[in-house]
Design an enzyme around this catalytic site. Structure first.
Site, mmCIF file in Angstrom:
data_model
loop_
_atom_site.group_PDB
_atom_site.id
_atom_site.type_symbol
_atom_site.label_atom_id
_atom_site.label_comp_id
_atom_site.label_asym_id
_atom_site.label_seq_id
_atom_site.Cartn_x
_atom_site.Cartn_y
_atom_site.Cartn_z
ATOM 1 N N ASP A 11 0.857 -1.199 0.000
ATOM 2 C CA ASP A 11 0.000 0.000 0.000
ATOM 3 C C ASP A 11 0.885 1.239 0.000
ATOM 4 O O ASP A 11 2.072 1.162 0.340
ATOM 5 C CB ASP A 11 -0.924 0.028 1.234
ATOM 6 N N SER A 12 0.287 2.366 -0.355
ATOM 7 C CA SER A 12 1.031 3.626 -0.326
ATOM 8 C C SER A 12 1.395 4.014 1.114
ATOM 9 O O SER A 12 2.272 4.857 1.314
ATOM 10 C CB SER A 12 0.183 4.736 -0.944
ATOM 11 N N TYR A 43 -0.871 8.573 -2.742
ATOM 12 C CA TYR A 43 -0.856 8.288 -4.178
ATOM 13 C C TYR A 43 -2.082 8.902 -4.867
ATOM 14 O O TYR A 43 -2.085 9.133 -6.062
ATOM 15 C CB TYR A 43 -0.889 6.775 -4.426
ATOM 16 N N GLY A 44 -3.130 9.092 -4.064
ATOM 17 C CA GLY A 44 -4.445 9.438 -4.631
ATOM 18 C C GLY A 44 -4.497 10.741 -5.404
ATOM 19 O O GLY A 44 -5.380 10.950 -6.227
ATOM 20 N N CYS A 74 -4.288 -1.466 -2.258
ATOM 21 C CA CYS A 74 -4.435 -0.023 -2.477
ATOM 22 C C CYS A 74 -5.312 0.151 -3.716
ATOM 23 O O CYS A 74 -4.975 -0.372 -4.795
ATOM 24 C CB CYS A 74 -3.052 0.579 -2.705
ATOM 25 N N GLU A 160 -2.937 9.213 7.697
ATOM 26 C CA GLU A 160 -1.469 9.168 7.728
ATOM 27 C C GLU A 160 -0.911 10.084 8.823
ATOM 28 O O GLU A 160 0.167 9.849 9.344
ATOM 29 C CB GLU A 160 -0.888 9.570 6.363
ATOM 30 N N CYS A 194 -11.174 2.838 -0.669
ATOM 31 C CA CYS A 194 -9.791 3.198 -0.333
ATOM 32 C C CYS A 194 -9.460 2.429 0.939
ATOM 33 O O CYS A 194 -10.246 2.446 1.895
ATOM 34 C CB CYS A 194 -9.659 4.698 -0.089
ATOM 35 N N THR A 195 -8.316 1.767 0.940
ATOM 36 C CA THR A 195 -8.016 0.888 2.076
ATOM 37 C C THR A 195 -7.709 1.666 3.361
ATOM 38 O O THR A 195 -7.696 1.088 4.442
ATOM 39 C CB THR A 195 -6.850 -0.061 1.735
ATOM 40 N N HIS A 196 -7.467 2.962 3.243
ATOM 41 C CA HIS A 196 -7.304 3.779 4.445
ATOM 42 C C HIS A 196 -8.645 4.037 5.150
ATOM 43 O O HIS A 196 -8.668 4.316 6.349
ATOM 44 C CB HIS A 196 -6.718 5.154 4.099
HETATM 45 N N1 DGL Z 1 -4.894 3.193 0.475
HETATM 46 C C1 DGL Z 1 -4.877 3.760 -0.841
HETATM 47 C C2 DGL Z 1 -6.129 3.413 -1.616
HETATM 48 O O1 DGL Z 1 -6.752 2.396 -1.290
HETATM 49 C C3 DGL Z 1 -4.592 5.166 -0.829
HETATM 50 C C4 DGL Z 1 -4.176 6.109 -0.950
HETATM 51 C C5 DGL Z 1 -3.321 7.251 -1.191
HETATM 52 O O2 DGL Z 1 -2.139 7.054 -1.013
HETATM 53 O O3 DGL Z 1 -3.851 8.289 -1.582
HETATM 54 O O4 DGL Z 1 -6.481 4.079 -2.553
#
Ligand code: DGL
Length: 275
Positions: A11-12, A43-44, A74, A160, A194-196
């Site tokens: 994941d990011s 990353y989004g 992610c 984060e 989104c996994t967050h």
């Molecule tokens: N956990 C990532 C997802 O599921 C996310 C995000 C990010 O880095 O913006 O999209």
């Protein structure tokens, strides 16, 4: 696949921990390597090319660490990089290796949950603008599908930066949920794309109107992975079984350890790695 190896989870940042936790609950026997690219999160908000480049680097790093099967835990990476990696890169790197994403498995379950086919997607800018959820839902729909999306660019930084549960977090959660429901008040199912986002689920549930089902991906992805390994025995028999998890982060390990230990309800000791 030729040798026994841990399953890689990428994941990011911290979001993939919500997937790892559920995968370990369903498949505790395997070894895992978790890699969080905390130094380059989020990353989004990044372009297609950048997310692809970063994700490919992370996947190659997990291959170098011995993984033969990698889960992109992610949505942004699954939306923007998975297809290219599967179709373009894997045949050149090693066609026996596998990289799987989280969007398709999540979408498959939506139709078992919605009663009226009015579905809302919450995701990063990248996931929403890729339209990946809409495209995948339409592929499986028998017609009469209504999908609306809302990008929540503040939610990943909130997680984060450990602002979960703060007034600021509640403000943005309420605002984005309201925006989504204004686009379609008939929504009966909302996908946390989104996994967050499951890390914000107590705030989300506080503002969620009654009668709306929330789809969290962790348990869905875990059960789909179990099913995948049962169907692909040639891959399953190459997964090492020592119940070990090794954590890597591209940021300071101390920062990662503190937050990851809280999310995982166990002590996490990560190593810093460059990718
Ligand atoms: N956990 C990532 C997802 O599921 C996310 C995000 C990010 O880095 O913006 O999209």
């Amino acid at each position: 696949m030729s040798r026994k190896s841990p399953i890689g989870i990428f994941d990011s940042g911290y979001g993939g921990l919500t997937i790892l936790k559920e995968i370990r609950a369903v498949l505790p026997q395997y070894d895992y390597i978790y890699l969080g690219d905390n130094a380059r999160t989020p990353y989004g908000t990044r372009s297609f090319d950048v997310v692809y480049e970063y994700t490919l680097e992370a996947v190659k790093k997990l291959f170098d660490l011995g993984c033969e099967l990698v889960i992109l835990a992610c949505n942004t990476a699954s939306a923007k990089a998975l297809r290219s990696i599967q179709q373009k890169d894997l045949p050149l790197i090693d066609s026996n290796k596998r990289v799987l994403g989280v969007i398709r498995p999540s979408v498959e379950d939506v139709f078992q949950i919605t009663k009226n086919n009015h579905v809302g997607i919450l995701g990063t800018n990248g996931t929403v603008s890729s339209n990946s959820y809409v495209i995948e839902l339409e592929k499986l729909s028998k017609g009469n599908l209504h999908v609306v999306q809302e990008a929540c660019p503040m939610w990943v930084p909130i997680v984060e930066n450990n602002e979960i549960g703060s007034d600021g977090a509640n403000y943005f959660v309420k605002k984005n949920l309201n925006n989504l429901l204004l686009k379609d008040p008939a929504i009966d199912t909302i996908v946390l794309g989104c996994t967050h986002y499951p890390l914000l689920s107590s705030s989300i549930r506080k503002y969620l109107p009654e009668g709306i089902q929330l789809v969290e991906q962790g348990s869905i992805v875990a059960l789909k992975l179990k099913d995948y390994l049962e169907r692909h025995t040639e891959i399953e028999k190459c997964c090492s079984t020592g119940s070990k998890v090794v954590f890597y982060t591209t940021e300071l390990a101390e920062n990662f350890n503190e937050k990851a230990s809280a999310f995982m309800d166990r002590e996490v000791i990560a190593k810093t790695i460059n990718i």
